[in-house]
Each structure stands twice: as structure tokens, then as C-alpha cells.
Motif scaffolding. Structure first.
Motif, mmCIF file in Angstrom:
data_model
loop_
_atom_site.group_PDB
_atom_site.id
_atom_site.type_symbol
_atom_site.label_atom_id
_atom_site.label_comp_id
_atom_site.label_asym_id
_atom_site.label_seq_id
_atom_site.Cartn_x
_atom_site.Cartn_y
_atom_site.Cartn_z
ATOM 1 N N ALA A 231 -8.957 -18.770 -3.818
ATOM 2 C CA ALA A 231 -10.143 -17.929 -3.671
ATOM 3 C C ALA A 231 -10.381 -17.594 -2.206
ATOM 4 O O ALA A 231 -10.187 -18.431 -1.313
ATOM 5 N N GLY A 232 -10.797 -16.353 -1.967
ATOM 6 C CA GLY A 232 -11.043 -15.910 -0.602
ATOM 7 C C GLY A 232 -9.884 -15.170 0.022
ATOM 8 O O GLY A 232 -10.037 -14.544 1.072
ATOM 9 N N LEU A 233 -8.716 -15.234 -0.605
ATOM 10 C CA LEU A 233 -7.547 -14.525 -0.106
ATOM 11 C C LEU A 233 -7.398 -13.197 -0.850
ATOM 12 O O LEU A 233 -7.807 -13.066 -2.000
ATOM 13 N N ALA A 234 -6.792 -12.232 -0.180
ATOM 14 C CA ALA A 234 -6.572 -10.936 -0.805
ATOM 15 C C ALA A 234 -5.639 -11.068 -2.004
ATOM 16 O O ALA A 234 -4.777 -11.958 -2.043
ATOM 17 N N GLY A 235 -5.794 -10.169 -2.970
ATOM 18 C CA GLY A 235 -4.994 -10.226 -4.182
ATOM 19 C C GLY A 235 -3.502 -10.269 -3.940
ATOM 20 O O GLY A 235 -2.797 -11.118 -4.524
ATOM 21 N N PRO A 236 -2.940 -9.381 -3.086
ATOM 22 C CA PRO A 236 -1.497 -9.438 -2.820
ATOM 23 C C PRO A 236 -1.057 -10.761 -2.208
ATOM 24 O O PRO A 236 0.039 -11.246 -2.494
ATOM 25 N N VAL A 237 -1.916 -11.342 -1.373
ATOM 26 C CA VAL A 237 -1.584 -12.639 -0.760
ATOM 27 C C VAL A 237 -1.561 -13.724 -1.824
ATOM 28 O O VAL A 237 -0.665 -14.578 -1.859
ATOM 29 N N ARG A 238 -2.556 -13.700 -2.727
ATOM 30 C CA ARG A 238 -2.571 -14.686 -3.815
ATOM 31 C C ARG A 238 -1.324 -14.558 -4.667
ATOM 32 O O ARG A 238 -0.716 -15.561 -5.057
ATOM 33 N N GLY A 239 -0.929 -13.323 -4.972
ATOM 34 C CA GLY A 239 0.272 -13.115 -5.774
ATOM 35 C C GLY A 239 1.518 -13.640 -5.086
ATOM 36 O O GLY A 239 2.365 -14.295 -5.722
ATOM 37 N N ALA A 240 1.649 -13.367 -3.788
ATOM 38 C CA ALA A 240 2.825 -13.829 -3.053
ATOM 39 C C ALA A 240 2.867 -15.349 -2.974
ATOM 40 O O ALA A 240 3.926 -15.965 -3.151
ATOM 41 N N LEU A 241 1.713 -15.961 -2.717
ATOM 42 C CA LEU A 241 1.669 -17.422 -2.634
ATOM 43 C C LEU A 241 1.958 -18.058 -3.997
ATOM 44 O O LEU A 241 2.607 -19.110 -4.070
ATOM 45 N N THR A 242 1.491 -17.433 -5.061
ATOM 46 C CA THR A 242 1.759 -17.969 -6.395
ATOM 47 C C THR A 242 3.250 -17.912 -6.709
ATOM 48 O O THR A 242 3.831 -18.877 -7.218
ATOM 49 N N ARG A 243 3.886 -16.781 -6.396
ATOM 50 C CA ARG A 243 5.332 -16.677 -6.630
ATOM 51 C C ARG A 243 6.101 -17.689 -5.793
ATOM 52 O O ARG A 243 7.069 -18.312 -6.268
ATOM 53 N N ALA A 244 5.675 -17.881 -4.546
ATOM 54 C CA ALA A 244 6.355 -18.853 -3.681
ATOM 55 C C ALA A 244 6.194 -20.270 -4.234
ATOM 56 O O ALA A 244 7.150 -21.062 -4.228
ATOM 57 N N ARG A 245 4.985 -20.572 -4.718
ATOM 58 C CA ARG A 245 4.743 -21.916 -5.270
ATOM 59 C C ARG A 245 5.572 -22.135 -6.530
ATOM 60 O O ARG A 245 6.129 -23.234 -6.738
ATOM 61 N N LEU A 246 5.682 -21.118 -7.368
ATOM 62 C CA LEU A 246 6.495 -21.240 -8.577
ATOM 63 C C LEU A 246 7.972 -21.336 -8.235
ATOM 64 O O LEU A 246 8.735 -22.040 -8.913
ATOM 65 N N GLY A 247 8.404 -20.633 -7.186
ATOM 66 C CA GLY A 247 9.792 -20.754 -6.742
ATOM 67 C C GLY A 247 10.109 -22.157 -6.259
ATOM 68 O O GLY A 247 11.164 -22.719 -6.570
ATOM 69 N N GLU A 248 9.175 -22.741 -5.517
ATOM 70 C CA GLU A 248 9.362 -24.124 -5.059
ATOM 71 C C GLU A 248 9.406 -25.082 -6.243
ATOM 72 O O GLU A 248 10.197 -26.028 -6.272
ATOM 73 N N ASP A 272 12.478 -17.660 -15.884
ATOM 74 C CA ASP A 272 11.603 -18.333 -16.838
ATOM 75 C C ASP A 272 10.371 -18.922 -16.157
ATOM 76 O O ASP A 272 9.381 -19.229 -16.822
ATOM 77 N N VAL A 273 10.462 -19.115 -14.844
ATOM 78 C CA VAL A 273 9.397 -19.776 -14.097
ATOM 79 C C VAL A 273 8.713 -18.829 -13.118
ATOM 80 O O VAL A 273 7.487 -18.840 -12.983
ATOM 81 N N VAL A 274 9.491 -17.992 -12.443
ATOM 82 C CA VAL A 274 8.980 -17.147 -11.364
ATOM 83 C C VAL A 274 8.919 -15.700 -11.827
ATOM 84 O O VAL A 274 9.923 -15.148 -12.274
ATOM 85 N N PRO A 275 7.745 -15.042 -11.722
ATOM 86 C CA PRO A 275 7.667 -13.633 -12.113
ATOM 87 C C PRO A 275 8.362 -12.731 -11.108
ATOM 88 O O PRO A 275 8.608 -13.117 -9.965
ATOM 89 N N GLY A 276 8.662 -11.524 -11.550
ATOM 90 C CA GLY A 276 9.295 -10.566 -10.658
ATOM 91 C C GLY A 276 10.804 -10.596 -10.775
ATOM 92 O O GLY A 276 11.386 -11.234 -11.660
ATOM 93 N N VAL A 277 11.457 -9.908 -9.834
ATOM 94 C CA VAL A 277 12.910 -9.775 -9.849
ATOM 95 C C VAL A 277 13.548 -10.355 -8.594
ATOM 96 O O VAL A 277 14.550 -11.065 -8.655
ATOM 97 N N VAL A 278 12.950 -10.095 -7.431
ATOM 98 C CA VAL A 278 13.591 -10.426 -6.157
ATOM 99 C C VAL A 278 13.743 -11.932 -5.975
ATOM 100 O O VAL A 278 14.852 -12.436 -5.734
ATOM 101 N N LEU A 279 12.652 -12.693 -6.088
ATOM 102 C CA LEU A 279 12.732 -14.139 -5.843
ATOM 103 C C LEU A 279 13.623 -14.845 -6.864
ATOM 104 O O LEU A 279 14.442 -15.695 -6.481
#
Length: 330
Positions: A231-248, A272-279
Motif C-alpha cells: 500500500a502506498g506504492l504506485a500500481g505499476p510498482v506494486r505489479g513489478a514487485l509482486t512479479r519479482a517476489r513470485l520469481g524469487e 505456473d507461478v509468475v505472471p507475464g512472459v518476460v520473467l
């Protein structure tokens, strides 16, 4: 002060370990008010051996999972503080003293976490001294769960207030911590230390050893709590951090899956774990056997370089280029 706490032990087919778990709790000073065991539909001698060791036992005929078992024990407990101990773990001698010291230092805490040692013949004889505590908030908890099952003291009142343990079979503790950390007034209520208080069994045959199931359960929790934690972070930042956390999460799960002796091919696909294509594509490349060998070689080279200057450059090259015999392919 004298700490008042109950030890709660969910158990299923635990006849070989339950007596040692109960005995390790009853041997503590201060001694727990009660040691409560929930036999989750066990058909072996779990109930008999738990009672013989001195525990109060709830003998359920139906297996309903660890979440239901812990919730039942929570409802039957009465002490201000609780410790949930897995049936194949043991408390170290001196753990009770550390619990008491930690509560004296943070009397308003809701969760007080400690460390563990693996279940081997080389475990220390007793818990060591109390080290400084690190505060845990919702965001840091979402990024990494520092609390160890069987090594965490819980204040009963806030636990009951948030509804107790969820009726799930995996990551019951993590789900519980996340709910507590999201509560109003949780600031400075969750603390963690790494000093060990338990001897903990973790292997491929435990529920923790089912890496695929654990990873998918953790993925669901992380997605569910992402907005509150970030909370408090911009939507794109939240999305990027979520993908990074799921990648980890995916990467850490792959390492554990292989450590348990299972082939990487039987693990989850990154998608199966990380959304998107690139990561997911990057993770697939990093998981290749040839890339894994290169990464291990680079890590050995870095360790070798940090150890100081060396005259034998040929030996350095041999150590950094060759992968160890029998190394997993990733």
C-alpha cells in the motif's frame, strides 16, 4: 515474571516422534501450563504415546488437516501465550528461559519468533543466549517470512481476535502471520530472532518437503496480500514487485525441490507461478543445466577471490571451471 504458556502439538501418524516432542516441552523451565496434542485421525499409536508422555490429547477420528488441528488446540488452550510445536520437532533445553526473557523485553508483543537447528546428531545441547530482536511488519513479512514453525511464541488474545488459524493444509502459519501483521495496532508487535529454540525435522517426507504444493500455496497468499503489503506504492510498482517476489519464490522452490533429490523436470514451470512472459522466460533460461553450472562456477570463483591472493593460478582455474561431481543439473 513467570511466563504462562501452553504448547500445542498437531499430530498425524506420529508414534515415532510424539513422545520426544511432548517430553521436550514438559522439560522446560518455566514449564508450560499444558501440553495439548491433537491427533488428526491417526491410526497408529500416536494417542497412546502422547498420553504416556504426559500430554492432554484430543483424539479425532477424521483427518481434517493441520489448520483445523491448530484451531481446535487454540480454542482449547487457556494460557496467555502459545507455542505450536510440530510433532516431529523438539524444543531445545533452555528454550523456556529464552521465551520468558523475550516476553519480558517485549511484553506487548503478539508474535515472538526464534530460530532452529536441523535434526542431526550435531545439534547444540541447549538454547543459547537471547540476541537482539528485529521488528517485522506486513511489508517485510510479505517479502520474506522470517518466522519458523515450532519456534514462534504467540500471544493468544490477538490470535483469537483475528479468527485463529485458517482451515488449510499448507502454510497455516504464514497465512496467520500475514493476517496478524495487517491488523490495526500491529506496529511493533511482531519481532524475530535467529537464536535457536527447536530441533526441527525438514525433509522430503514432511509436509514442508512437498515443495510444489508449498510454492503454489505461498503464491496464493502473496497475491492475496500484495495490495495491503505494498500500500502506498504506485500500481505499476506494486505489479513489478509482486512479479519479482513470485520469481524469487519459484527460484527458491526449485533449489529446495532439487535439494530433496527430485529432478528439476518434475518441478513447476515458471509460468505456473509468475505472471507475464518476460520473467518466466528468464527463469527458464537460468534453470538450464549449463547456466546452473556457470552460476555455481562463478559463485565458487567469488568465494575463492574473497579468501585472499593465491599464487597457484592453475589451481584457481581448476576450482572455478569444474562443477563438483554429482552436481544437479538445475
Amino acid at each position: 515474571m513467570t511466563l504462562s504458556y501452553d504448547v500445542l502439538i498437531p499430530a498425524y501418524q506420529a508414534e515415532d516422534s510424539i513422545a520426544a516432542a511432548v517430553a521436550s516441552a514438559l522439560a522446560q523451565r518455566p514449564r508450560p501450563e499444558r501440553v495439548l496434542v491433537y491427533s488428526d485421525g491417526s491410526t497408529d499409536r500416536t494417542v497412546e504415546r502422547a498420553r504416556a508422555a504426559g500430554a492432554e490429547v484430543v483424539d479425532a477420528t477424521e483427518n481434517r488437516g493441520v489448520g483445523h488441528a491448530r484451531q481446535t488446540l487454540l480454542e482449547r488452550s487457556g494460557a496467555p501465550w502459545l507455542l505450536v510445536l510440530d510433532s516431529d520437532d523438539r524444543l531445545l533445553p533452555g528454550a523456556g528461559r529464552l521465551f520468558e526473557e523475550a516476553v519480558e523485553e517485549h511484553p506487548d508483543a503478539w508474535v515472538l519468533g526464534f530460530g532452529e537447528v536441523p535434526d542431526t546428531s550435531a545439534v547444540p545441547r541447549a538454547a543459547t543466549g537471547l540476541e537482539p530482536a528485529v521488528p517485522v511488519d506486513l511489508r517485510s513479512l510479505w517479502k520474506r517470512n522470517p518466522f519458523v514453525s515450532s519456534s514462534t511464541l504467540i500471544r493468544r488474545e490477538p490470535g483469537v481476535r483475528v479468527g485463529g488459524f485458517p482451515a488449510v493444509r499448507r502454510l497455516v502459519d504464514y497465512a496467520f502471520w500475514l493476517v496478524l501483521a495487517a491488523e490495526p495496532g500491529a506496529r511493533d508487535r511482531l519481532w524475530n530472532r535467529t537464536c535457536p529454540v527447536t530441533v526441527r525435522a525438514v525433509h522430503g517426507g514432511t509436509i514442508t518437503g512437498n515443495v510444489v504444493g508449498a510454492v503454489m500455496a505461498e503464491r496464493e497468499l502473496l497475491v492475496q496480500h500484495a495490495d495491503a503489503a505494498l500500500a502506498g506504492l504506485a500500481g505499476p510498482v506494486r505489479g513489478a514487485l509482486t512479479r519479482a517476489r513470485l520469481g524469487e519464490l519459484w527460484w527458491r522452490g526449485l533449489s529446495r525441490h532439487v535439494d530433496y533429490g527430485r529432478p528439476a523436470s518434475s518441478y513447476l514451470s515458471p509460468g505456473d507461478v509468475v505472471p507475464g512472459v518476460v520473467l518466466p522466460a528468464v527463469l527458464r533460461v537460468l534453470a538450464l543445466g549449463s547456466v546452473q553450472r556457470g552460476l555455481r562456477a562463478a559463485a565458487r570463483a567469488a568465494r575463492w577471490a574473497r579468501s585472499g591472493p593465491h599464487l597457484d593460478t592453475q589451481a584457481w582455474r581448476r576450482r572455478t571451471v569444474r562443477a563438483p561431481a554429482g552436481a544437479p543439473e538445475g
